[in-house]
Design a protein around this motif. Structure first.
Motif, short mmCIF file in Angstrom:
data_model
loop_
_atom_site.label_atom_id
_atom_site.label_comp_id
_atom_site.label_asym_id
_atom_site.label_seq_id
_atom_site.Cartn_x
_atom_site.Cartn_y
_atom_site.Cartn_z
N LYS A 567 -35.42 13.65 5.72
CA LYS A 567 -34.77 12.65 4.83
C LYS A 567 -33.12 12.87 4.66
N LYS A 568 -32.87 14.02 4.80
CA LYS A 568 -31.30 14.36 4.77
C LYS A 568 -30.74 14.19 6.05
N GLY A 569 -31.31 14.74 7.10
CA GLY A 569 -31.00 14.70 8.65
C GLY A 569 -29.40 14.43 8.83
N PRO A 570 -29.18 14.32 10.09
CA PRO A 570 -30.05 14.86 11.08
C PRO A 570 -30.37 16.48 11.08
N ILE A 571 -31.05 17.10 11.87
CA ILE A 571 -31.55 18.50 11.81
C ILE A 571 -30.79 18.95 13.05
N ASP A 572 -30.28 20.32 12.79
CA ASP A 572 -29.73 21.22 13.72
C ASP A 572 -30.41 22.63 13.75
N THR A 573 -29.83 23.46 14.56
CA THR A 573 -30.49 24.79 14.80
C THR A 573 -30.12 25.78 13.42
N GLY A 574 -29.03 25.14 12.73
CA GLY A 574 -28.99 25.79 11.31
C GLY A 574 -30.08 25.63 10.50
N THR A 575 -30.35 24.26 10.48
CA THR A 575 -31.69 24.03 9.48
C THR A 575 -32.69 24.75 9.85
N MET A 576 -33.17 24.67 11.31
CA MET A 576 -34.18 25.45 11.62
C MET A 576 -34.21 27.04 11.40
N ALA A 577 -33.10 27.37 11.41
CA ALA A 577 -32.96 28.90 11.12
C ALA A 577 -33.19 29.07 9.55
N ARG A 578 -32.71 28.35 8.77
CA ARG A 578 -32.96 28.30 7.28
C ARG A 578 -34.48 28.14 6.82
N ILE A 579 -35.21 27.50 7.51
CA ILE A 579 -36.63 27.15 7.21
C ILE A 579 -37.36 28.71 8.05
N GLN A 580 -36.84 29.25 8.96
CA GLN A 580 -37.17 30.58 9.39
C GLN A 580 -37.08 31.50 8.10
N GLN A 581 -36.27 31.29 7.47
CA GLN A 581 -35.76 32.46 6.39
C GLN A 581 -36.08 32.11 5.15
N ASP A 582 -37.16 30.94 5.06
CA ASP A 582 -37.79 30.63 3.76
C ASP A 582 -38.48 31.71 3.13
#
Length: 833
Positions: A567-582
């Motif tokens: 929804k916020k988009g677009p997604i980058d590697t930083g977004t993916m990394a933050r999800i891994q750290q949730d």
């Protein structure tokens, strides 16, 4: 100066000199085994020149002109950095640890000889593709070239010097292809699905009626947590992504499954010595380029395994200078030291990741044994028997008689928790990994796959351990494939031990056909998430994969975060990394309201008040996370420990989320009652009240009385323990090889899945053993991190240099293009024929 003082000064000087000499000897001994990483070396067996570039993290990228040279050099490099680990692993998989460590590991050796991992590997190697056997041979030549160049214990590793002082170790034998293949059996055992559940159910049944045991294994919550595959069905013998079966609406789901017990502690392959598998799992997800900044897919993966030092993974790049049919490899990723090729990673065209699919691939058969025979369908059949000689350092050779039925080896004499019951007097283990397979063929096929069809063909060869495979490529395609050898049962669902003598519970000759296993490409919602959750709704898919899934708390959280990110988009590697750290705790919204409703008095009220404004995150500085997890620990131990035998008590995690969720709605359920208080029948609120009070007292004693000063990271800590001598019991030796502790965020079923066992402490027992984010718009911009480091040599700069960055959630550049690899190189080694 008075003479007593002069004499004291001289003694002190002599002692200081001795200390300096000993320190110098230790430094020399330690550094003597460090590998040569610059200049040039002659390597017998090469046909051309090989270049090895290492960055400041010690990660090697190997460049060669032939595939044989590439894998020969990989064997040499693995041996340079990790030979002791490799040697330890082959001793373990062969049931020969006692040759190194004496009688302390004898029970482990007996269990492994009984299962016969190495015997299976010996049968497997001849059945592999000719090309694969050639690569295994080349890899072994590289290892053996290093061994020949390092004949002395002090040349090989500090561990050998210490073992030599203790009279163990000896001279390592030459490496063979069987040594490589056998390690995959160890990984298959670590990821073996529900054997523990089968044992635990049987153990619980000794204390409770069956209906109460089944309460502890609730069905998967398909109504709240989606499975991996939400489209397709088997049609005319094949899984068809476009097929739609007739689905009933809201329905009660099938009950979840059951399983068996613990091997000796040293069999935790990720971290020998812990034996605790609670928290083992993994996350992976892939998202379409439609939602990314680069316009191509992003793929994330973080397998959860027992922590160890060195890490089970070894990062490397394997590159043919010119890609041809004879030399088709340009692959960067995570390898296993001791095994050629890349297990998880990316090529120049695709990326892939694994999580444990967790199908039920092992069954326990109760047997009736009489002398050298066993009962089967009314007849007595001869047991298969063999003698195993186990050499013991410092002791006499031990002879073990291994016996087996048609269902597999009898394990009850070497795995104490595998106890026969009723009419049975023995227990046999049937397990798919005890049959030769082609997983090694699959590794090389994955490493050269260039598109979805080649990837699927490679996955078809991956028998054990069965994994969820996620996929992305530079053309923009994303996909999921479930591979593996998964048995079809004539009867039963694999959740309880079954009688072997009736013949009613046999496995069919053929497993579930590969074409029938669930598979998805380019799903409608644009992403795929796997986190050991259910693969597919059983109303959509009829072949039984298992009933014992992880319960979907991690997968549903990842789905939620991905949808928010889209929804916020677009997604980058930083977004993916933050999800891994949730670090979000998925059960807090269920338990916290129940805690708030309990009448509570005294100092525990102040601690409970921490939860009123808690955001459910479990960061290292969080006081509410510290208190909530302490309460959760006491809820589980107070509720269940009095009802269950020690081996079947809760370790924590999302199965227990579902159990307690249901019990919270039944305040008078017998599980709430403490059976040790005969005059009182406790209810839900009694236990919750006691859990909050006990948690407050525990943390006040450990962390002080100021509840706002409590920190989750002061409880939830990671000790990096060396896989062998790190558990020697000798303090100075352990100090040489172990590192830490590190405060770490997260929790067992957070996305940042740092598992711990409620029966012991808050210390971390399972971790994201590595993290990777592949960017298919520019594979040179991919990111990765290992748990520890490239080197297996204690005190080397790369022994654990990635650990603190890993704990902080940081990632390193995952370079793959030659120009960036050369630019980042701080060491260059040339190997010549």
């Amino acid at each position: 100066m008075p003479w007593p003082l002069r004499w004291s000064a001289r003694v002190l000087t002599v002692l200081l000199a001795l200390v300096l000499v000993l320190a110098g000897v230790l430094v020399y001994t330690v550094r003597k085994s460090f590998p040569q990483v610059d200049g040039s070396l002659r390597l017998p067996g090469l046909t051309g020149t090989v270049e090895i570039y290492r960055d400041k993290s010690g990660i090697p990228h190997i460049y060669a002109d032939s595939a044989a040279d590439l894998f020969l050099a990989q064997g040499f490099v693995h041996a340079q950095d990790r030979f002791y680990e490799m040697d330890f692993r082959r001793h373990m998989t062969a049931g020969r640890l006692s040759e190194l460590y004496g009688a302390a590991t004898l029970d482990t050796d007996k269990a492994l000889r009984t299962m016969g991992w190495r015997r299976v590997a010996e049968r497997e190697v001849p059945e592999l593709a000719q090309e694969t056997k050639g690569y295994l041979d080349a890899y072994a030549k590289g290892v053996n070239a290093w061994l020949s160049a390092n004949p002395n214990a002090s040349d090989r590793s500090l561990e050998y010097s210490i073992l030599k002082l203790q009279g163990g170790g000896g001279t390592p034998e030459k490496w063979t292809p069987v040594d490589s293949v056998a390690w995959l059996k160890a990984m298959a055992w670590d990821l073996r699905s529900n054997v523990e559940d089968e044992i635990d159910r049987a153990l619980a049944l000794t204390e409770l009626p069956r209906e109460r045991v089944e309460q502890l294994y609730p069905g998967y919550p398909y109504d709240r947590h989606l499975p991996i595959v939400n489209e397709g069905a088997v049609v005319q013998g094949r899984f068809d992504q476009r097929a739609e079966p007739r689905l009933r609406g809201n329905r009660a789901l099938a009950d979840a499954a059951d399983t068996l017990g613990d091997l000796p502690d040293t069999l935790g392959t990720g971290s020998p010595g812990t034996g605790d598998r609670s928290g083992l799992g993994s996350n992976s997800w892939v998202i379409s380029g439609e939602y990314t900044t680069g316009g191509k897919p992003l793929l994330a993966n973080d397998p959860h395994l027992s922590p160890g030092l060195p890490s089970v993974w070894y990062q490397a790049g394997l590159h043919c200078r010119k890609l041809t049919a004879e030399c088709p490899y340009d692959v960067t990723g995570f390898t296993f030291s001791g095994v050629p090729g890349v297990i998880i990673g990316q090529t120049d065209k695709i990326a892939w990741g694994f999580t444990n699919l967790g199908p039920d691939v092992a069954d326990l058969f109760l047997e009736q044994v009489d002398g050298d025979t066993y009962l089967y369908k009314g007849s007595r059949l001869p047991l298969e028997t063999r003698q195993e000689k186990i050499k013991v350092a410092g002791g006499a050779t031990v002879t073990l008689t291994v016996r087996a039925t048609r269902h597999g080896p009898l394990i009850n004499q070497v795995i104490p928790t595998a106890k026969p019951s009723g009419e049975a007097n023995a227990v046999a283990l049937q397990w798919t990994a005890l049959t030769p397979g082609r997983t090694v063929d699959a590794i090389f096929a994955l490493n050269k796959a260039a598109d979805w069809q080649e990837f699927k063909a490679a996955a078809a060869l991956f028998d054990v351990p069965a994994q969820n495979l996620v996929y992305a490529d530079t053309s923009g395609k994303i996909g999921y494939q479930a591979p593996g050898r998964i048995p079809v049962r004539a009867n039963g669902d694999g959740t309880w031990p079954v009688p072997g003598w009736t013949g009613e519970y046999e496995w069919n000759a053929a497993p579930i056909p590969y074409d029938q296993l669930p598979s998805v490409e380019d799903p409608a919602d644009g992403f795929i998430v796997t986190a050991n959750n259910a693969v597919i709704d059983p109303e959509r898919y009829k072949p039984l994969l298992t009933k014992d899934w992880s319960y979907g708390y991690r997968s549903e959280r990842i789905r939620t975060l991905l949808k928010e990110a889209i929804k916020k988009g677009p997604i980058d590697t930083g977004t993916m990394a933050r999800i891994q750290q949730d670090t979000y705790n998925g059960f807090a919204d269920t338990l916290v309201p129940a805690l708030m409703e309990v009448d509570l008095a005294g100092p525990s009220v102040q601690a409970r008040d921490l939860l009123k404004t808690w955001d459910r995150m479990q960061g290292v500085d969080s006081a509410p996370a510290a208190y909530f997890n302490a309460v959760w620990r006491h809820v589980l131990t107070l509720t269940f420990n009095d009802d269950l035998p020690a081996a079947a008590r809760p370790a924590g995690g999302d199965r227990w989320y579902e159990v307690v969720r249901r019990l919270l709605e039944a305040p008078e359920d017998p599980f709430w009652d403490d059976v040790t208080t005969r005059e009182v029948a406790e209810t839900r609120d009694d236990i919750l009240r006691q859990a909050m009070a006990s948690a407050h007292q525990e943390l006040a004693d450990r962390l002080g009385t100021d509840v706002k000063a409590w920190r989750w990271g002061d409880l939830h800590r990671l000790e990096l323990v060396n896989g062998s001598l790190g558990t020697s019991g000798i303090g100075p030796v352990e100090a040489l090889f172990n590192r830490g502790p590190l405060p770490v965020a997260g929790g067992k079923d957070a996305v940042n899945a740092t598992g711990w066992n409620v029966q012991n402490d808050y210390a971390i027992t399972a971790v994201p053993s590595m993290r990777m984010i592949a960017d298919l718009s520019d594979l040179n911009q991919s990111r990765w991190i290992n748990l520890t480091g490239a080197s297996g040599h204690a005190f080397h700069d790369n022994y654990w240099d990635q650990a603190e960055a890993w704990a902080r959630g940081e990632l390193l550049p995952m370079r793959s293009k030659p120009e960036s690899v050369r630019k980042a190189a701080v060491h260059t080694l040339k190997l010549t024929p």
